[in-house]
Design an enzyme around this catalytic site. Structure first.
Site, PDB file in Angstrom:
ATOM      1  N   CYS A  29      40.810  39.077  37.982  1.00  0.00           N
ATOM      2  CA  CYS A  29      41.511  38.480  39.110  1.00  0.00           C
ATOM      3  C   CYS A  29      41.730  39.507  40.223  1.00  0.00           C
ATOM      4  CB  CYS A  29      42.858  37.915  38.662  1.00  0.00           C
ATOM      5  SG  CYS A  29      43.783  37.125  39.989  1.00  0.00           S
TER       6      CYS A  29
ATOM      7  N   GLY B 254      31.259  31.985  37.550  1.00  0.00           N
ATOM      8  CA  GLY B 254      31.179  32.237  38.982  1.00  0.00           C
ATOM      9  C   GLY B 254      30.238  31.302  39.711  1.00  0.00           C
TER      10      GLY B 254
ATOM     11  N   ARG C 145      36.890  26.397  39.030  1.00  0.00           N
ATOM     12  CA  ARG C 145      37.301  25.489  40.109  1.00  0.00           C
ATOM     13  C   ARG C 145      36.469  24.219  40.185  1.00  0.00           C
ATOM     14  NH1 ARG C 145      38.779  30.382  41.188  1.00  0.00           N
ATOM     15  NH2 ARG C 145      40.838  30.724  42.095  1.00  0.00           N
TER      16      ARG C 145
END
Length: 328
Positions: free
Chosen positions: A82, A194, A220
């Site tokens: 992160c 990713g 996401r």
């Protein structure tokens, strides 16, 4: 952090019956000071389930694992990826890639407290770190500490000059660095992370060495367009298409139970807003599960009613066999 929770995981489990689910990142300090129960409660259906921890002090991380072990997690993961300034200020996340031996000490301390796998999530490098030699050096330290699975976000994190959002888009992806890592260290399972929205994109960019990778990790894309998670699960595990009527009925029943236990509807429905992306009626679905759910916080039936409306609109429009998805 601040996005997913146990309600989100229950929803995603219905979409991906065989996937390994992750908790949001929880700091070891928070577990110790606020109590493990606040972060560790979950439904049995969420398994297999990994708890992701953040921290840089071996003793604190060990104590957190000890406190959380009784909750039955299948894996403990240390976040070393992160790029948030808040995370960096606490000396954990991606900045720790500059300290591979400290990360290894953290891993060893965590492993001493559990018989479950301890894994690491990291980037291919940070700032001016060489993504070849630097990542190899980092991974070799973790292997010596007993790590056998690494989740690799295949882009650098620029801790100086880029925001966390920019760090998700601007540094270029390098999936082949993950392939080279997997080929160099046969004892290591490399999970690619990713920018993944379709498995075909991964296969195209890593061909002919895609099989070197042990899996993919979706973040996401799974949250914003949940059906992408279902579609990837179908492809990997050769299971049937998601039944959205049945899925939303299950979420209605789950929400009803959680409301009886003190939850409010929007805590659950906020994770479902993207489910009907690309469908006719998607705007009404989002409005119902967003605005209406806040105004009527105990009415779980809103979920099924909104889903039935959306599905009916699509069936009436096209009668397609692909669950009513609209072609733009």
């Amino acid at each position: 952090m601040d996005w997913t929770d146990r309600h989100c995981r229950y929803f995603h489990r219905l979409l991906a019956p065989k996937a390994l689910l992750f908790t949001e990142m929880v700091t070891a300090e928070a577990v110790i000071h606020a109590g493990a129960d606040r972060f560790c409660r979950h439904e049995p259906a969420e398994h297999p389930l990994a708890l992701q921890l953040g921290g840089s002090d071996p003793k604190t991380l060990a104590a957190a694992v000890r406190l959380c072990s009784e909750y039955g997690f299948d894996e403990f993961n240390l976040n070393v990826g992160c790029p948030s300034p808040r995370v960096r200020a606490g000396r954990f996340g991606a900045c720790l890639m500059a300290e591979p031996e400290l990360v290894a000490a953290c891993v060893a301390a965590m492993r001493a407290e559990t018989d479950r796998a301890v894994t690491v999530k990291c980037r291919i490098g940070i700032d001016d770190m060489d993504p070849i030699a630097g990542l190899d050096r980092f991974i070799e330290a973790q292997l010596r500490a007993g790590v056998r699975v690494v989740y690799l976000h295949s882009r650098k994190a620029w801790l100086s000059g880029l925001s966390p959002k920019e760090n998700r888009d601007i540094p270029p992806l390098d999936y082949n660095r993950a392939v080279r890592l997997a080929q160099a260290y046969g004892e290591l399972d490399v999970i690619l992370n990713g920018g993944i929205t379709k498995l075909s994109d991964v296969a195209r960019q890593t061909n002919p060495h895609t099989d070197s990778l042990a899996g993919v990790m979706i973040g996401r894309a799974a949250y914003k367009t949940p059906l992408s998670l279902a579609e990837m699960t179908q492809e990997i595990h050769a299971i049937g298409q998601a039944d959205l009527a049945a899925l939303t009925a299950q979420m209605t029943a789950y929400a009803g139970k959680q409301i009886q236990d003190g939850a409010v509807l929007h805590q659950i429905t906020r994770h479902m807003l993207g489910l009907f992306t690309g469908f006719r009626g998607a705007r009404e679905w989002r409005r119902t599960l967003g605005e209406t759910a806040r105004l009527d916080p105990e009415n779980a039936q809103l979920i099924s009613d909104a889903a039935q409306l959306c599905l009916r609109l699509n069936n009436e429009y096209s009668g397609r066999k692909d669950n009513g998805r609209k072609v733009a």
